[in-house]
Design a protein around this motif. Structure first.
Motif, PDB file in Angstrom:
ATOM      1  N   HIS A  62       0.797  -1.341   0.074  1.00 32.52           N
ATOM      2  CA  HIS A  62      -0.147  -0.019   0.208  1.00 32.52           C
ATOM      3  C   HIS A  62       0.846   1.245  -0.105  1.00 32.52           C
ATOM      4  CE1 HIS A  62      -3.565   2.503   0.861  1.00 32.52           C
ATOM      5  NE2 HIS A  62      -2.574   3.112   1.781  1.00 32.52           N
ATOM      6  N   SER A  63       1.950   1.132   0.685  1.00 35.02           N
ATOM      7  CA  SER A  63       2.601   2.597   0.937  1.00 35.02           C
ATOM      8  C   SER A  63       3.603   2.814  -0.511  1.00 35.02           C
ATOM      9  CB  SER A  63       3.746   2.056   2.038  1.00 35.02           C
ATOM     10  OG  SER A  63       4.738   1.083   1.784  1.00 35.02           O
ATOM     11  N   ALA A  64       3.510   1.579  -1.426  1.00 39.71           N
ATOM     12  CA  ALA A  64       4.307   1.940  -2.585  1.00 39.71           C
ATOM     13  C   ALA A  64       3.419   2.099  -3.749  1.00 39.71           C
ATOM     14  CB  ALA A  64       5.126   0.761  -2.988  1.00 39.71           C
ATOM     15  N   LYS A  65       2.129   2.016  -3.477  1.00 40.23           N
ATOM     16  CA  LYS A  65       1.206   2.171  -4.773  1.00 40.23           C
ATOM     17  C   LYS A  65       1.282   3.619  -5.398  1.00 40.23           C
ATOM     18  CE  LYS A  65      -1.917  -1.758  -3.944  1.00 40.23           C
ATOM     19  NZ  LYS A  65      -3.204  -2.259  -3.583  1.00 40.23           N
ATOM     20  N   GLY A  66       1.356   3.945  -6.567  1.00 39.90           N
ATOM     21  CA  GLY A  66       1.215   5.280  -7.134  1.00 39.90           C
ATOM     22  C   GLY A  66       2.828   5.870  -7.177  1.00 39.90           C
ATOM     23  N   ARG A  67       3.545   5.356  -6.351  1.00 41.34           N
ATOM     24  CA  ARG A  67       4.757   6.023  -6.147  1.00 41.34           C
ATOM     25  C   ARG A  67       6.164   5.398  -6.597  1.00 41.34           C
ATOM     26  NH1 ARG A  67       6.969   7.337  -1.346  1.00 41.34           N
ATOM     27  NH2 ARG A  67       6.031   5.958  -0.175  1.00 41.34           N
ATOM     28  N   PHE A  68       5.834   3.963  -6.576  1.00 47.16           N
ATOM     29  CA  PHE A  68       7.020   3.070  -6.757  1.00 47.16           C
ATOM     30  C   PHE A  68       6.505   1.867  -7.981  1.00 47.16           C
ATOM     31  CE2 PHE A  68       8.969   2.471  -2.390  1.00 47.16           C
ATOM     32  CZ  PHE A  68       9.001   3.772  -2.227  1.00 47.16           C
ATOM     33  N   THR A  69       7.476   1.894  -8.862  1.00 48.92           N
ATOM     34  CA  THR A  69       7.146   1.079 -10.227  1.00 48.92           C
ATOM     35  C   THR A  69       8.540  -0.198 -10.302  1.00 48.92           C
ATOM     36  OG1 THR A  69       6.259   2.836 -11.317  1.00 48.92           O
ATOM     37  CG2 THR A  69       7.078   0.936 -12.606  1.00 48.92           C
ATOM     38  N   ILE A  70       7.855  -1.282 -10.311  1.00 46.32           N
ATOM     39  CA  ILE A  70       8.983  -2.345 -10.562  1.00 46.32           C
ATOM     40  C   ILE A  70       8.798  -2.780 -12.134  1.00 46.32           C
ATOM     41  CG2 ILE A  70       7.050  -4.049 -10.094  1.00 46.32           C
ATOM     42  CD1 ILE A  70       9.706  -5.428  -8.535  1.00 46.32           C
ATOM     43  N   PHE A  71      10.144  -2.988 -12.629  1.00 43.16           N
ATOM     44  CA  PHE A  71      10.024  -3.756 -13.941  1.00 43.16           C
ATOM     45  C   PHE A  71      11.304  -4.455 -13.925  1.00 43.16           C
ATOM     46  CE2 PHE A  71      13.194  -0.387 -15.919  1.00 43.16           C
ATOM     47  CZ  PHE A  71      12.903   0.425 -14.979  1.00 43.16           C
ATOM     48  N   ARG A  72      11.355  -5.416 -15.229  1.00 45.20           N
ATOM     49  CA  ARG A  72      12.292  -6.251 -15.283  1.00 45.20           C
ATOM     50  C   ARG A  72      13.018  -6.393 -16.652  1.00 45.20           C
ATOM     51  NH1 ARG A  72      10.053 -11.512 -12.516  1.00 45.20           N
ATOM     52  NH2 ARG A  72      11.908 -12.670 -13.375  1.00 45.20           N
ATOM     53  N   GLU A  73      14.145  -6.437 -16.897  1.00 46.05           N
ATOM     54  CA  GLU A  73      14.752  -6.730 -18.218  1.00 46.05           C
ATOM     55  C   GLU A  73      15.414  -8.009 -18.027  1.00 46.05           C
ATOM     56  OE1 GLU A  73      17.114  -3.433 -18.727  1.00 46.05           O
ATOM     57  OE2 GLU A  73      15.611  -2.267 -19.785  1.00 46.05           O
ATOM     58  N   ASN A  74      14.778  -9.013 -18.467  1.00 43.03           N
ATOM     59  CA  ASN A  74      15.226 -10.537 -18.294  1.00 43.03           C
ATOM     60  C   ASN A  74      16.609 -10.596 -19.040  1.00 43.03           C
ATOM     61  OD1 ASN A  74      13.114 -11.245 -16.601  1.00 43.03           O
ATOM     62  ND2 ASN A  74      12.032 -12.082 -18.012  1.00 43.03           N
ATOM     63  N   ASP A  75      16.576 -10.143 -20.219  1.00 42.88           N
ATOM     64  CA  ASP A  75      17.593 -10.298 -21.141  1.00 42.88           C
ATOM     65  C   ASP A  75      18.955  -9.414 -20.575  1.00 42.88           C
ATOM     66  OD1 ASP A  75      17.288  -7.406 -23.615  1.00 42.88           O
ATOM     67  OD2 ASP A  75      16.642  -7.684 -21.474  1.00 42.88           O
ATOM     68  N   LYS A  76      18.660  -8.700 -20.032  1.00 46.11           N
ATOM     69  CA  LYS A  76      19.923  -7.944 -19.033  1.00 46.11           C
ATOM     70  C   LYS A  76      20.097  -8.352 -17.540  1.00 46.11           C
ATOM     71  CE  LYS A  76      19.608  -3.653 -21.836  1.00 46.11           C
ATOM     72  NZ  LYS A  76      19.258  -2.331 -21.782  1.00 46.11           N
ATOM     73  N   ASN A  77      19.346  -9.449 -17.234  1.00 49.38           N
ATOM     74  CA  ASN A  77      19.359 -10.103 -15.830  1.00 49.38           C
ATOM     75  C   ASN A  77      19.109  -8.835 -14.673  1.00 49.38           C
ATOM     76  OD1 ASN A  77      19.862 -12.733 -16.799  1.00 49.38           O
ATOM     77  ND2 ASN A  77      21.641 -12.244 -17.253  1.00 49.38           N
ATOM     78  N   ARG A  78      18.396  -7.995 -14.953  1.00 47.52           N
ATOM     79  CA  ARG A  78      18.003  -7.115 -13.945  1.00 47.52           C
ATOM     80  C   ARG A  78      16.614  -6.573 -13.813  1.00 47.52           C
ATOM     81  NH1 ARG A  78      22.201  -3.283 -12.685  1.00 47.52           N
ATOM     82  NH2 ARG A  78      24.411  -4.032 -13.801  1.00 47.52           N
ATOM     83  N   VAL A  79      16.446  -6.184 -12.467  1.00 43.87           N
ATOM     84  CA  VAL A  79      15.042  -5.851 -11.845  1.00 43.87           C
ATOM     85  C   VAL A  79      15.384  -4.526 -11.435  1.00 43.87           C
ATOM     86  CG1 VAL A  79      13.158  -6.473 -10.660  1.00 43.87           C
ATOM     87  CG2 VAL A  79      14.428  -8.061 -11.639  1.00 43.87           C
ATOM     88  N   TYR A  80      14.422  -3.487 -11.701  1.00 44.00           N
ATOM     89  CA  TYR A  80      14.608  -2.287 -10.999  1.00 44.00           C
ATOM     90  C   TYR A  80      13.369  -1.938 -10.372  1.00 44.00           C
ATOM     91  CZ  TYR A  80      17.794  -2.086 -15.264  1.00 44.00           C
ATOM     92  OH  TYR A  80      18.808  -2.382 -16.047  1.00 44.00           O
ATOM     93  N   LEU A  81      13.539  -0.974  -9.483  1.00 48.00           N
ATOM     94  CA  LEU A  81      12.545  -0.290  -8.590  1.00 48.00           C
ATOM     95  C   LEU A  81      12.668   1.118  -8.933  1.00 48.00           C
ATOM     96  CD1 LEU A  81      10.021  -1.100  -6.827  1.00 48.00           C
ATOM     97  CD2 LEU A  81      11.742  -0.353  -4.759  1.00 48.00           C
ATOM     98  N   GLN A  82      11.743   1.857  -9.590  1.00 52.66           N
ATOM     99  CA  GLN A  82      11.669   3.401  -9.801  1.00 52.66           C
ATOM    100  C   GLN A  82      10.991   3.714  -8.529  1.00 52.66           C
ATOM    101  OE1 GLN A  82      13.167   5.219 -12.291  1.00 52.66           O
ATOM    102  NE2 GLN A  82      12.510   6.908 -11.104  1.00 52.66           N
ATOM    103  N   VAL A  83      11.672   4.615  -7.551  1.00 55.26           N
ATOM    104  CA  VAL A  83      10.950   5.097  -6.504  1.00 55.26           C
ATOM    105  C   VAL A  83      10.804   6.674  -6.753  1.00 55.26           C
ATOM    106  CG1 VAL A  83      11.765   3.362  -5.155  1.00 55.26           C
ATOM    107  CG2 VAL A  83      12.970   5.279  -5.484  1.00 55.26           C
ATOM    108  N   SER A  84       9.538   7.171  -6.521  1.00 60.21           N
ATOM    109  CA  SER A  84       9.356   8.474  -6.696  1.00 60.21           C
ATOM    110  C   SER A  84       8.607   9.170  -5.494  1.00 60.21           C
ATOM    111  CB  SER A  84       8.649   8.803  -8.083  1.00 60.21           C
ATOM    112  OG  SER A  84       9.213   8.216  -9.136  1.00 60.21           O
ATOM    113  N   SER A  85       8.573  10.362  -5.563  1.00 62.82           N
ATOM    114  CA  SER A  85       7.937  11.298  -4.675  1.00 62.82           C
ATOM    115  C   SER A  85       8.205  10.515  -3.248  1.00 62.82           C
ATOM    116  CB  SER A  85       6.255  11.203  -4.764  1.00 62.82           C
ATOM    117  OG  SER A  85       5.861  11.607  -6.096  1.00 62.82           O
ATOM    118  N   LEU A  86       9.617  10.602  -3.036  1.00 61.67           N
ATOM    119  CA  LEU A  86      10.022   9.980  -1.762  1.00 61.67           C
ATOM    120  C   LEU A  86       9.850  10.750  -0.642  1.00 61.67           C
ATOM    121  CD1 LEU A  86      13.543   8.683  -3.359  1.00 61.67           C
ATOM    122  CD2 LEU A  86      11.519   7.260  -1.977  1.00 61.67           C
ATOM    123  N   LYS A  87       9.426  10.058   0.460  1.00 58.73           N
ATOM    124  CA  LYS A  87       9.287  10.513   1.831  1.00 58.73           C
ATOM    125  C   LYS A  87      10.270  10.340   2.752  1.00 58.73           C
ATOM    126  CE  LYS A  87       4.465   9.818   0.683  1.00 58.73           C
ATOM    127  NZ  LYS A  87       2.992   9.293   1.297  1.00 58.73           N
TER     128      LYS A  87
END
Length: 125
Positions: A62-87
């Motif tokens: 709940h604390s992350a909804k609307g502010r954080f986005t998770i996405f993955r690039e399987n071909d690059k073996n990476r997963v990201y977490l974009q964190v915005s509107s940080l508190k």
């Protein structure tokens, strides 16, 4: 062997953004669920977001909804977490974790066997 290495943390002002990265090795990323957790001083580790290897969509606390986005690039073996509107309350060590499952991912600590060492995020003016 399975390895997870987080990066991208740092000191940021309230309202700022960061992109956390989880570099994976030793396994086929497309077969694994990956989750981001965080642990603030004196508090328990909590799930923030996860991405499934199968057809299930991402899951957010709940604390992350609307502010954080998770996405993955399987071909690059990476997963990201974009964190915005940080508190300031987002200040914590952020960890990525992996588990070989192909159904909807979990935000429970006990559901993951493989962990990185973490990256520190500090939100302060």
């Amino acid at each position: 062997q399975v390895q997870l290495v987080e990066s991208g943390g740092g000191l940021v002002q309230p309202g700022g953004s960061l992109r956390l990265s989880c570099a994976t090795s030793g396994f086929t990323l497309s077969h694994y669920a990956i989750a981001w957790f965080r642990q603030a001083p004196g508090k328990e580790r909590e799930g923030v977001s996860c991405t499934s290897s199968g057809g299930g969509g991402p899951n957010y606390a709940h604390s992350a909804k609307g502010r954080f986005t998770i996405f993955r690039e399987n071909d690059k073996n990476r997963v990201y977490l974009q964190v915005s509107s940080l508190k300031p309350e987002d200040t914590a060590i952020y960890y990525c974790a992996a588990e070989p499952v192909n159904f909807k991912c979990s935000l429970k600590v006990d559901d993951y066997d493989y962990w990185g060492q973490g990256t520190q995020v500090a939100v302060s003016s």
